[in-house]
Each structure stands twice: as C-alpha cells, then as structure tokens.
Design an enzyme around this catalytic site. Structure first.
Site, PDB file in Angstrom:
ATOM      1  N   ALA A 260       0.834  -1.308  -0.108  1.00  0.00           N
ATOM      2  CA  ALA A 260       0.024   0.062   0.018  1.00  0.00           C
ATOM      3  C   ALA A 260       0.906   1.232   0.137  1.00  0.00           C
ATOM      4  CB  ALA A 260      -1.054   0.035   1.269  1.00  0.00           C
ATOM      5  N   GLY A 261       2.224   1.150   0.361  1.00  0.00           N
ATOM      6  CA  GLY A 261       2.895   2.481   0.498  1.00  0.00           C
ATOM      7  C   GLY A 261       2.941   3.075  -0.694  1.00  0.00           C
ATOM      8  N   PRO A 262       3.028   4.406  -0.802  1.00  0.00           N
ATOM      9  CA  PRO A 262       2.861   5.430   0.243  1.00  0.00           C
ATOM     10  C   PRO A 262       1.333   5.708   0.787  1.00  0.00           C
ATOM     11  CG  PRO A 262       3.430   6.913  -1.857  1.00  0.00           C
ATOM     12  CD  PRO A 262       3.309   5.424  -2.065  1.00  0.00           C
ATOM     13  N   GLY A 263       0.404   5.155  -0.105  1.00  0.00           N
ATOM     14  CA  GLY A 263      -0.986   5.309   0.395  1.00  0.00           C
ATOM     15  C   GLY A 263      -1.875   5.939  -0.472  1.00  0.00           C
ATOM     16  N   GLU A 284       1.594  -2.488   4.098  1.00  0.00           N
ATOM     17  CA  GLU A 284       2.967  -2.163   3.662  1.00  0.00           C
ATOM     18  C   GLU A 284       4.182  -2.660   4.757  1.00  0.00           C
ATOM     19  OE1 GLU A 284       6.097  -0.825   2.151  1.00  0.00           O
ATOM     20  OE2 GLU A 284       4.309  -0.454   1.110  1.00  0.00           O
ATOM     21  N   CYS A 380       4.019   0.227 -12.068  1.00  0.00           N
ATOM     22  CA  CYS A 380       4.368   1.308 -12.524  1.00  0.00           C
ATOM     23  C   CYS A 380       5.633   1.301 -13.507  1.00  0.00           C
ATOM     24  CB  CYS A 380       4.728   2.521 -11.455  1.00  0.00           C
ATOM     25  SG  CYS A 380       4.793   3.928 -12.287  1.00  0.00           S
TER      26      CYS A 380
END
Length: 440
Positions: A260-263, A284, A380
């Site tokens: 999950a980071g950075p949210g 995370e 990404c």
C-alpha cells in the site's frame, strides 16, 4: 553570492548524488529550509528536476568541452546545472554563465570558477540539437544508442521500452520525450468526501475523480489540506478504480491493498469501499512507508487497519478477502517523469530480484482472495518481464479477465490487460491485469 534558487537546485543534486535522496523529497525539504515560494520555487524545481532528467546528455556535452577528462563530482553538478540553463531553459546565455560561475565560487571554491566559466562558454556555442548531432551515436548505425543520448536515458532502459512498445516501436522517440516533460499536478477527489468540482483545474480524461491543476500549490487547496482530496497521478487513480470495478458474485465486504505504500491508491480504495459498506486492510512491509499510509488514511472511512507484514508471508487465512490489489514493487520505469533520478539508479540486474518478488506477491494474493474473488496486479513499469511475463502463466490458479477500464489505445502486451503510456495518455506507464481466482 549565488542566488537562492540556484543554491537550492545545487543542494538537491548534491543530496541525490551523495545521500541517494529522492529528488522530490529533497526538493521539498530544501524549498522549506530556504523558504522559497512562487517564481523562485518554480525556477529551482525546473532547474533541479530538469538537470536530473538531462544528466546523460549534459555529461556527454560537458565531457566534449573539457580539456582534461575528469572534474570533481561537486564541480560536475555545477556544470550540469549550467548546461541545463543554457540548453533547455529560457535563461539568457550571459546570465546562465555568470550566475553558475557565482554558484561555483559559493559551493565549490574560487579555483573552480575559471573552469566552470570556460566550459559553459563552450557549451553555449551550440544549441541542444547541435550538441545531439555532435555527441550522440549515428542514428542509422546505432538507433538505440542515438535515442539514449538524445533523450538522456540509459541505453538498457531505451532497449526495454522499445521491447515494451512491441509493433509500435515508431513511438519510442515520443515516449522518451514524454519522460522528459515535467508532469502536471493531478488531484484526486476521494468519493464520498469531496467532489472534483471543489478542485481547481480541468477534469482528467479518464478518471472520474481527477482534476489537472494548471498552476498553484496543491497544499493550498482546502480539500487537499483537509485530507478529503490528494495529489495522485491519473494512472494511479485508474488502477484503484479498476481494482474496485471488477464484478463479483457473492460477498464484497473485505478488500486488501497488499503493497500500500505510500498510500495514494489505498486512500482512494478506502473511499470506494466505504461507499459499498466494505472495509480495506492496507498492508506495507516497510515501517516508514506504512507511516505514510496511516497518514493518508488518517481521516478516511472504510479502513479496517494498516499492517506491516511481508506480503509474501502474511498471517491471514486463505480466502480472507474478496478483492486484492497487488501494486507490486517494480523498476519504476513508468514514472520517470516524476522521478527524474530513477533512470540513473536502476540497473537491468535489478530485475533479477524484482521479478521473483512480483511473482511471489501475486501468488500470495491468489491465496488470500476467496474463490471467485479478484486480484488486480499492477506495476508502474511497462517492462515485459514485470508485466506480461508475471501474469502470463497462472498455472490453473486463476483466469485473466478484461480490466474494467474504458481507456482508448491502452491494450496491454497480452489480451485482457491494460498498459497506459505517458505519450498517449499523459499518465504514468501503469500496467494492470485482472485475475479471478479459480474455484478449484
């Protein structure tokens, strides 16, 4: 004394080189420390980020202008900043040279000022296109090498992006150019907590929650300051939207963001979950990034908890979740617009560690989702080893299904997947694949 914006840009380059800092975080800290705002902050931002994007080309130009082969790293940083002003910014040549010489006196010592002056005067003898003609390999004999220098990307990155484009390799130059364009600030209105009409700018083309800001500081937007909206690339928004959009039969109560980071995605997922009466677990593994997730979710509804488990070996029972998002750690080559230093840090050898991790996280997600539930795998990065090759062989554990997004010209490298591109969609190069867990 050197002027404050150039001093700030130099400090960012130094932090990236010496401390392995992230440029965006270093820049934000330096701007705060030096209390730069408005035009000064904008100049420092373009000078630092633009120099980091153009580093490969500028080094080739600087080397061509040196009488001797090497200069100290801190002097090279000054020369890089001067080269960017001369070749890619609307700074008059005399001002660029004079101000950069002042920066050399201030930061690298008076003896370096003469060298900086001489080299930059040589740099100023040709424009950017003229220097590309002089320092890049011949385009016909070595097309990848030519594009690598002309667009300031490592050669291996250019080769990987060319492979990712497949039969549309003629777009490679446009993609590399888009990587060097400063990205617009994109805001997200978190549903149920804010509306895009509250946010300044134009609606995004594909995300129903996004707005592109043309100017201004997003922190000054009330909804952002209150946590009801945030800054989030449109491609990242679309990944969260797709994770929530897949049709399910049966319960739809418990969702998991495994990495999950950075949210940012977790905050949008939590808002979407709350509207349906579902709850989100945001996991995370890195504690400092988990703190960022907690901050992003501080005022959010729809959150069950934030955890810090290794996503490959989590404690939850098999079938505990109805939806799982795996936004896997990756090379990040899809976000080079926003992370200008990343292209110089990553090595092809990094894929040897990243790809097994991505496969293990997808495997874990397929254990954690219930039969009939959905896993959305995203990166990404458009690199085929991190995208198509990770999801192509599911060994009977699940079936690829079309990603629930209506984005034109975004077909992924294998059927039913999505690949976004900076030069086509003005987003990060996000990949997404939807897998429904088999009942067996």
């Amino acid at each position: 004394m050197a002027d404050a914006p150039r001093l700030a840009a130099y400090e960012v380059l130094r932090a990236v080189r010496v401390d392995d800092a992230y440029a965006n975080l270093a820049l934000a800290q330096v701007l705060r420390d030096q209390r730069l705002t408005g035009r000064d902050a904008g100049f420092a931002t373009e000078l630092a980020a633009g120099t980091l994007r153009g580093l490969g080309l500028y080094d080739a130009v600087i080397d061509a202008c040196l009488d001797r082969g090497k200069v100290k790293p801190r002097v090279r940083d000054v020369l890089r900043l001067g080269a960017h002003q001369l070749l890619a910014m609307r700074v008059p040549a005399h001002a660029a040279v004079s101000a950069t010489v002042d920066l050399a006196r201030t930061r690298t010592g008076a003896p370096s000022a003469g060298l900086v002056n001489a080299v930059l005067r040589r740099v100023g003898e040709h424009d950017l296109a003229g220097w590309v003609d002089r320092v890049a390999p011949d385009a016909a004999a070595d097309p990848i090498g030519h594009l690598a220098v002309a667009h300031s990307h490592p050669r291996w990155v250019v080769a990987e992006l060319a492979s990712s484009l497949g039969d549309r390799a003629e777009e490679l130059s446009d993609l590399l150019a888009a990587d060097n364009d400063p990205p617009e600030v994109v805001l997200v209105a978190r549903p149920g907590r804010s509306d895009p009409s509250e946010l300044p700018g134009e609606p995004t083309a594909f995300s129903p929650y996004g707005v592109r800001m043309s100017e201004g500081d997003p922190r000054a937007v009330p909804a952002v300051a209150e946590g009801r909206a945030g800054v989030q690339d449109e491609g990242s928004q679309l990944v969260a939207v797709a994770a929530a959009a897949a049709p399910l039969e049966g319960r739809d109560e418990r969702w998991l963001d495994l990495c999950a980071g950075p949210g940012g995605k977790a905050a949008l997922l939590a808002a979407l979950a709350a509207q349906r009466g579902a709850r989100l677990v945001a996991n995370e593994v890195q504690p400092h990034r988990a703190d960022l997730v907690r901050r992003a979710l501080a005022a959010a509804e729809g959150v069950e908890e934030v955890t810090t488990y290794d996503g490959r070996r989590p404690p939850w029972a098999a079938g505990s979740f109805d939806r799982v998002l795996v936004d896997a750690p990756c090379s990040g080559l899809g976000a080079l617009r926003r992370r200008p230093e990343a292209r110089w840090r990553r090595q092809r050898a990094d894929l040897a560690d990243l790809v097994p991790l991505q496969r293990a996280l997808l495997d874990s997600a397929l254990d954690l989702v219930r039969p009939g539930g959905v896993v959305l795998y995203a990166t990404c990065s458009p690199v085929l080893a991190e995208t198509a090759e990770v999801v192509a062989d599911l060994t009977g554990r699940g079936e690829l299904e079309p990603v629930s997004l209506e984005v034109p010209d975004a077909a992924g490298p294998i059927p039913d997947t999505i690949q976004l591109w900076p030069h086509r969609h003005a987003t990060d190069a996000m990949f997404a694949a939807q897998v429904r867990r088999s009942a067996g």
